[in-house]
Design an enzyme around this catalytic site. Structure first.
Site, mmCIF file in Angstrom:
data_model
loop_
_atom_site.group_PDB
_atom_site.id
_atom_site.type_symbol
_atom_site.label_atom_id
_atom_site.label_comp_id
_atom_site.label_asym_id
_atom_site.label_seq_id
_atom_site.Cartn_x
_atom_site.Cartn_y
_atom_site.Cartn_z
ATOM 1 C CG ASP A 9 -65.972 53.461 87.371
ATOM 2 O OD1 ASP A 9 -65.940 52.875 86.447
ATOM 3 O OD2 ASP A 9 -67.102 53.932 87.478
ATOM 4 C CG HIS A 245 -71.480 52.207 77.441
ATOM 5 N ND1 HIS A 245 -71.873 53.123 76.810
ATOM 6 C CD2 HIS A 245 -72.297 51.711 78.424
ATOM 7 C CE1 HIS A 245 -73.026 53.278 76.888
ATOM 8 N NE2 HIS A 245 -73.524 52.451 78.024
#
Length: 323
Positions: A9, A245
């Protein structure tokens, strides 16, 4: 060689993960699938196509996926983290390519069948596409080499509630469905990603030594690093930076020996004050509540060799940049 699909995303840290996967000589990125999360899914698809073009692989297949969570109402997109466009408000030119006709779930299933047990899916957004793919093909878990998920947290405080990480809270029902299937799965969550910081000095290395890819990552990171600086989410360092991340999940694919994991049946709390919380029976206890019984074991990363993982990311993009 590791053929992978990144379910994404994009997202500034997603862009870093995609750049890393494209640069690593042992990874074959066979496509991107998109999902709502950091941005609406149409913007996620546009960003994925634009990143592929900017990183020098304009023919990379991109399949658009879920617009909304399985059950719950959509959460607001975190414009304050990634910018309104998801890529730090740099306003890159629109891509010239279009997404493939298949849905993300269909594309994942097709590639799993084509690659005959060799495909790894690296899921770095909400897990809705994986849950939908599982519904279409319940045998999918046995067709993958591995499923690596960036999401969740066990001991580390969450980043969207005291107990929840953003990807799992965005669709906790999907996360629980996915962790209930018998994949060869590993979760790379905040327990490790909060330990690995990309400082501005690291990002300057990319800007100065990694060609157009490095310049794009530097430009996109300015908004993202500012968020971390304002919130103190990457504190403990003498200079500004951001957490690595999503690229950490890609790093696990090629260097699992740099991570320390626990294992056990896992659930994701779907509703209420604990929504999005990853829970794992790490000790194998028999509990009064039976919700963790008759569930497959999931591996969850709890520690990592920070300097080695960070160097792997930086050195790969600098030495093997696509453009």
């Amino acid at each position: 060689m590791y053929p992978i699909i990144i379910d994404t995303d994009p997202g500034v840290d997603d862009a870093m993960a995609i750049a890393f996967a494209l640069a690593h000589p042992e990874i074959e990125l066979v496509g991107l699938t998109t999902v709502f999360g950091n941005v609406p899914v149409a913007r996620a698809t546009r960003n994925a196509l634009a990143l592929a073009e900017r990183f020098g692989v304009p023919g990379l297949p991109v399949a658009q996926g879920a617009k909304f969570p399985l059950v719950q109402s959509p959460l607001p997109h975190p414009e304050f983290v990634h910018g309104a466009d998801g890529l730090g408000n740099v306003n890159y030119d629109p891509p010239t390519a279009q997404a493939v006709a298949q849905s993300a779930a269909e594309f994942i299933i097709e590639q799993a069948n084509r690659l005959n047990g060799e495909l790894t899916v690296v899921a770095i957004g909400p897990l809705t596409n994986l849950a939908l793919a599982l519904k279409l093909d319940p045998e999918l878990p046995g067709k993958l080499r591995s499923l690596v998920i960036m999401g969740g947290t066990v001991d580390e405080p969450g980043n969207v509630s005291p107990v929840a990480e953003a990807n799992f809270l965005s669709d906790p029902h999907a996360a629980d469905v996915v962790l209930g299937a018998d994949w060869p799965v590993v979760v790379v969550g905040l327990d490790v990603t909060h330990k690995i910081i990309l400082t501005d000095s690291n990002l300057m290395q990319l800007r100065d030594k990694a060609g157009e890819t490095g310049k794009l990552l530097w430009d996109a990171s300015r908004f993202y690093v500012n968020y971390y600086s304002n919130t103190g989410a990457a504190s403990g360092h003498d200079e500004a930076g951001c957490c690595m991340h999503d690229a950490a999940a890609v790093a696990y694919v090629v260097a699992p020996e740099l991570f320390t994991c626990i294992s056990g049946p896992a659930r994701v709390i779907s509703e209420g004050v604990g929504a999005g919380q990853l829970t794992i029976n790490r000790k194998g206890y028999t509990y009064l509540l039976k919700h963790w019984e008759e569930r497959p074991a999931a591996k969850v990363c709890m520690d990592l060799e920070v300097e080695k993982v960070r160097s792997l990311f930086l050195d790969t993009i600098i030495q093997h940049k696509v453009r």
